[in-house]
Design a protein around this motif. Structure first.
Motif, PDB file in Angstrom:
ATOM      1  N   ILE A  48       0.596  -1.181   0.214  1.00  0.00           N
ATOM      2  CA  ILE A  48      -0.057  -0.175  -0.515  1.00  0.00           C
ATOM      3  C   ILE A  48       0.918   0.916   0.292  1.00  0.00           C
ATOM      4  N   SER A  49       1.810   1.886   0.970  1.00  0.00           N
ATOM      5  CA  SER A  49       2.773   2.597   0.866  1.00  0.00           C
ATOM      6  C   SER A  49       4.121   2.628  -0.159  1.00  0.00           C
ATOM      7  N   GLY A  50       3.896   0.777  -0.247  1.00  0.00           N
ATOM      8  CA  GLY A  50       4.981   0.973  -1.529  1.00  0.00           C
ATOM      9  C   GLY A  50       6.586   1.848  -0.752  1.00  0.00           C
ATOM     10  N   CYS A  51       6.895   1.436   0.241  1.00  0.00           N
ATOM     11  CA  CYS A  51       8.009   1.460   0.824  1.00  0.00           C
ATOM     12  C   CYS A  51       8.690   0.755   2.043  1.00  0.00           C
ATOM     13  N   ALA A  52       8.885   0.404   2.556  1.00  0.00           N
ATOM     14  CA  ALA A  52       9.763   0.601   3.898  1.00  0.00           C
ATOM     15  C   ALA A  52       8.792  -0.222   5.216  1.00  0.00           C
ATOM     16  N   GLU A  53       8.291   1.262   4.982  1.00  0.00           N
ATOM     17  CA  GLU A  53       7.416   2.369   6.155  1.00  0.00           C
ATOM     18  C   GLU A  53       5.848   1.021   5.942  1.00  0.00           C
ATOM     19  N   PRO A  54       5.566   1.043   7.435  1.00  0.00           N
ATOM     20  CA  PRO A  54       4.376   0.357   6.918  1.00  0.00           C
ATOM     21  C   PRO A  54       3.171   1.599   6.750  1.00  0.00           C
ATOM     22  N   SER A  55       2.076   1.081   5.859  1.00  0.00           N
ATOM     23  CA  SER A  55       0.693   1.773   6.011  1.00  0.00           C
ATOM     24  C   SER A  55       0.418   2.198   7.250  1.00  0.00           C
ATOM     25  N   LYS A  56      -0.415   2.828   6.950  1.00  0.00           N
ATOM     26  CA  LYS A  56      -1.422   3.530   8.163  1.00  0.00           C
ATOM     27  C   LYS A  56      -1.878   1.990   8.918  1.00  0.00           C
ATOM     28  N   GLY A  57      -2.861   1.527   7.817  1.00  0.00           N
ATOM     29  CA  GLY A  57      -4.269   1.030   8.078  1.00  0.00           C
ATOM     30  C   GLY A  57      -3.553  -1.031   8.771  1.00  0.00           C
ATOM     31  N   ALA A  58      -1.760  -0.540   8.351  1.00  0.00           N
ATOM     32  CA  ALA A  58      -1.169  -1.469   8.833  1.00  0.00           C
ATOM     33  C   ALA A  58      -0.731  -1.439  10.559  1.00  0.00           C
ATOM     34  N   TYR A  59      -1.316  -0.863  11.068  1.00  0.00           N
ATOM     35  CA  TYR A  59      -1.350  -0.536  12.491  1.00  0.00           C
ATOM     36  C   TYR A  59      -2.691  -0.771  12.860  1.00  0.00           C
ATOM     37  N   TYR A  60      -2.495  -1.660  14.916  1.00  0.00           N
ATOM     38  CA  TYR A  60      -4.586  -2.357  15.176  1.00  0.00           C
ATOM     39  C   TYR A  60      -4.922  -1.081  15.622  1.00  0.00           C
ATOM     40  N   PHE A  61      -4.192   0.687  15.751  1.00  0.00           N
ATOM     41  CA  PHE A  61      -5.357   1.077  15.907  1.00  0.00           C
ATOM     42  C   PHE A  61      -5.988   1.270  14.689  1.00  0.00           C
ATOM     43  N   SER A  62      -5.695   1.179  13.631  1.00  0.00           N
ATOM     44  CA  SER A  62      -6.005   1.464  12.059  1.00  0.00           C
ATOM     45  C   SER A  62      -7.173   0.204  11.802  1.00  0.00           C
ATOM     46  N   LYS A  63      -6.451  -0.456  12.231  1.00  0.00           N
ATOM     47  CA  LYS A  63      -7.632  -2.114  12.540  1.00  0.00           C
ATOM     48  C   LYS A  63      -9.255  -1.777  13.127  1.00  0.00           C
ATOM     49  N   ALA A  64      -8.644  -1.430  14.102  1.00  0.00           N
ATOM     50  CA  ALA A  64      -9.425  -1.658  14.644  1.00  0.00           C
ATOM     51  C   ALA A  64     -10.559  -0.321  14.624  1.00  0.00           C
ATOM     52  N   ALA A  65     -10.333   0.591  13.796  1.00  0.00           N
ATOM     53  CA  ALA A  65     -11.275   2.054  12.785  1.00  0.00           C
ATOM     54  C   ALA A  65     -11.624   1.344  11.755  1.00  0.00           C
ATOM     55  N   THR A  66     -10.885   0.691  11.039  1.00  0.00           N
ATOM     56  CA  THR A  66     -11.485   0.362  10.355  1.00  0.00           C
ATOM     57  C   THR A  66     -12.811  -1.194  10.507  1.00  0.00           C
TER      58      THR A  66
END
Length: 236
Positions: free
Chosen positions: A47-65
């Motif tokens: 998703i982000s295209g780089c080594a840094e994870p995208s926002k959606g990879a973090y647990y708080f974003s998963k919980a919000a989704t």
């Protein structure tokens, strides 16, 4: 509290480049998902295209989704045993007792309800949806390498009773202000905190740098700026 159907939702990510929610209804269910996100052969986020994870990879974003989709809860699966062991050690370190937090006024979070969240190892997750751990591992490999979601493939039921006691707590900060000369609308902020853990799990955390030197340095800086201001020398 209650009995809830459980549905596997891959990585619990909903993005234009990758989604686990196409043709999947999770309203009033508990979603089960792996930590992280799909990556390419070089380990870069799809998703982000780089080594840094995208926002959606973090647990708080998963919980919000999950919350926005109407789910009642989120259970995350550790992909490796070391990941789960590290999580447990972190919880023992950071959550030995109650915590203090500010009221959340961030619009991004206020539009989602707070939902039940849990974290478990692969074996427990597999038992929850009545399959072998190898089945979940295969789904993870398929999503990682094929970039195609396996959401909806596994299902089960769970009984949950989760409670949380929230109480208002009055605390304080100390703020000193030295007014500037010609750039009064701008500010330079020098801060330190005095909230070190102290003790935990029978171990003393002395906090010489985390408490003592930080607060002492800020007080010395404040004194120096105050004395200079008395002599007519103010920061811009």
């Amino acid at each position: 509290e209650g009995e809830f159907p459980v549905v596997f939702t891959g990585f619990c990510i909903d993005d234009t480049l990758y989604s686990d929610f196409e043709n999947l209804e999770v309203k009033d269910k508990v979603v089960l998902a792996f930590t992280g996100e799909p990556t390419d052969s070089e380990g870069l986020s799809l998703i982000s295209g780089c080594a840094e994870p995208s926002k959606g990879a973090y647990y708080f974003s998963k919980a919000a989704t999950a919350s926005l989709k109407g789910a009642q809860g989120l259970i995350l699966i550790a992909r490796k045993r070391s990941e789960f062991t590290k999580y447990l050690k972190n919880r023992e370190y950071y959550n030995p007792g109650p915590s203090i937090s500010y009221p959340e006024n961030n619009p991004e979070f206020s539009k989602t309800k707070q939902l039940f969240t849990a974290y478990m190892n692969l074996r427990t997750a597999a038992a929850l949806v009545k399959v072998k751990p190898a089945n979940l591992k295969a789904a993870l490999k398929e999503m990682q390498e094929g970039h195609v979601t396996a959401s909806g493939r596994f299902a089960g039921d769970v009984s949950i009773k989760a409670t949380s006691d929230c109480l208002p707590f009055r605390t304080a900060n100390v703020v000193g202000l030295v007014e500037g000369s010609d750039l009064k609308e701008e500010a330079v902020v020098v801060i330190a905190h005095y909230d070190h853990l102290g003790m935990g799990a029978g171990e003393v955390f002395h906090g010489a740098d985390d408490n003592a030197t930080g607060t002492a340095a800020v007080m010395e800086i404040a004194e120096a700026f105050a004395l200079a201001a008395e002599q007519g020398i103010r920061p811009r």
